[in-house]
Write an enzyme that holds these catalytic residues in place. Structure first.
Site, PDB file in Angstrom:
ATOM      1  CG  HIS A 134      -0.450   0.213   2.518  1.00  0.00           C
ATOM      2  ND1 HIS A 134      -0.121  -0.818   3.358  1.00  0.00           N
ATOM      3  CD2 HIS A 134      -0.166   1.352   3.201  1.00  0.00           C
ATOM      4  CE1 HIS A 134       0.341  -0.325   4.506  1.00  0.00           C
ATOM      5  NE2 HIS A 134       0.321   0.987   4.433  1.00  0.00           N
ATOM      6  CG  ASP A 138      -0.246  -3.926   2.572  1.00  0.00           C
ATOM      7  OD1 ASP A 138       0.485  -3.389   1.718  1.00  0.00           O
ATOM      8  OD2 ASP A 138      -0.785  -3.288   3.496  1.00  0.00           O
ATOM      9  CB  SER A 164       3.034   1.926   5.955  1.00  0.00           C
ATOM     10  OG  SER A 164       1.725   1.972   6.415  1.00  0.00           O
TER      11      SER A 164
END
Length: 259
Positions: free
Chosen positions: A77, A115, A209
């Site tokens: 992502h 992901d 992330s």
């Protein structure tokens, strides 16, 4: 229970009968990072030399892990819609890197259904400020790491709603069994996910992330930071990572790296 999870880069909600999640990336097109290492501690220089900062052309910030002289592992992502990224190596102070490399879209490999992503980088030499973290070996591919302690590192605010700190933050977290995590998130928790407890407001969050979750025992990369509860990084709900052992074949097929 109906809750939300936050993807620790781009804010994306997914429907669920349980809690929903948001990725640890910045909220789309706004100058706010949704997430950070909360209630962690400042890293000393050289503590996590495998951690890189990723400044994407779209304006968001993520982390990543050096897994060889020519590859970084991160979250899909983060890379999915990016045209390019600047990789910050050895940057305990967020943008004060030992050096940087610009990487184009052509050198990003996104997983089709999970992901997780790879970034091909120009060859980097290793030293105490810039070094790789080893992947788990194939002998560990069925290790669920339940109860193990690990460290997550990244750049981001130190509490919900705080400004971003410039100094790299780390936090020690304990892995939980997927069945415990599923009590909060239901069917979202599949074999490719690894979760940690987040007591006393200690957690990963946005801006983190793609960053590393590294085991205390053996210093192996066991997780790639993905999401936290949309109830907040300090809510006490588990936070989620891609389980690296689940992706060993995919990583090997694209990079040749295997142990």
């Amino acid at each position: 229970m109906k809750v939300f999870i936050t993807l620790l880069a781009l804010a994306v909600a997914s429907a669920s009968a349980y809690e929903e999640v948001i990725h640890n990336k910045d909220i789309t097109k706004v100058n706010k990072i949704e997430g950070r290492i909360t209630n962690g501690y400042p890293a000393y220089e050289g503590k996590a030399p495998y951690t890189v900062g990723l400044g994407f052309s779209g304006g968001w910030w993520c982390g990543g892990s050096i897994i060889s002289n020519t590859w970084v592992l991160t979250a899909e992502h983060c890379t999915g819609s990016a045209d390019s990224v600047t990789v910050y190596f050895g940057a305990t102070w967020r943008t004060n890197a030992q050096y940087t490399h610009w990487v184009s879209r052509n050198d990003m490999i996104n997983h089709n259904s999970a992901d997780i992503a790879l970034i091909r980088i120009p060859h980097v030499d290793f030293w105490h400020m810039v070094n790789k973290v080893e992947l788990p070996s194939y002998n560990d591919r069925y290790n669920d790491y339940n109860g193990w302690w690990a460290v997550a590192c990244g750049w981001g605010g130190t509490y919900d709603g705080s400004p971003l700190p410039d100094w790299l933050q780390c936090v020690d977290l304990q892995v939980i069994h997927n069945s415990e995590c599923a009590q909060t998130y239901g069917g979202l928790i599949q074999d490719n996910i690894i979760c940690v407890r987040t007591p006393d407001g200690k957690s990963t969050c946005g801006g983190d992330s793609g960053g590393p979750l590294v085991s205390h025992d053996g210093n192996k990369l066991i997780g790639v930071t993905n999401w936290v509860s949309a109830a907040g990084c300090q809510s006490g709900h588990p936070s989620g990572f891609q389980r690296v052992t689940y992706h060993l074949d995919w990583i090997r097929d694209h990079t040749g790296i295997a142990y």
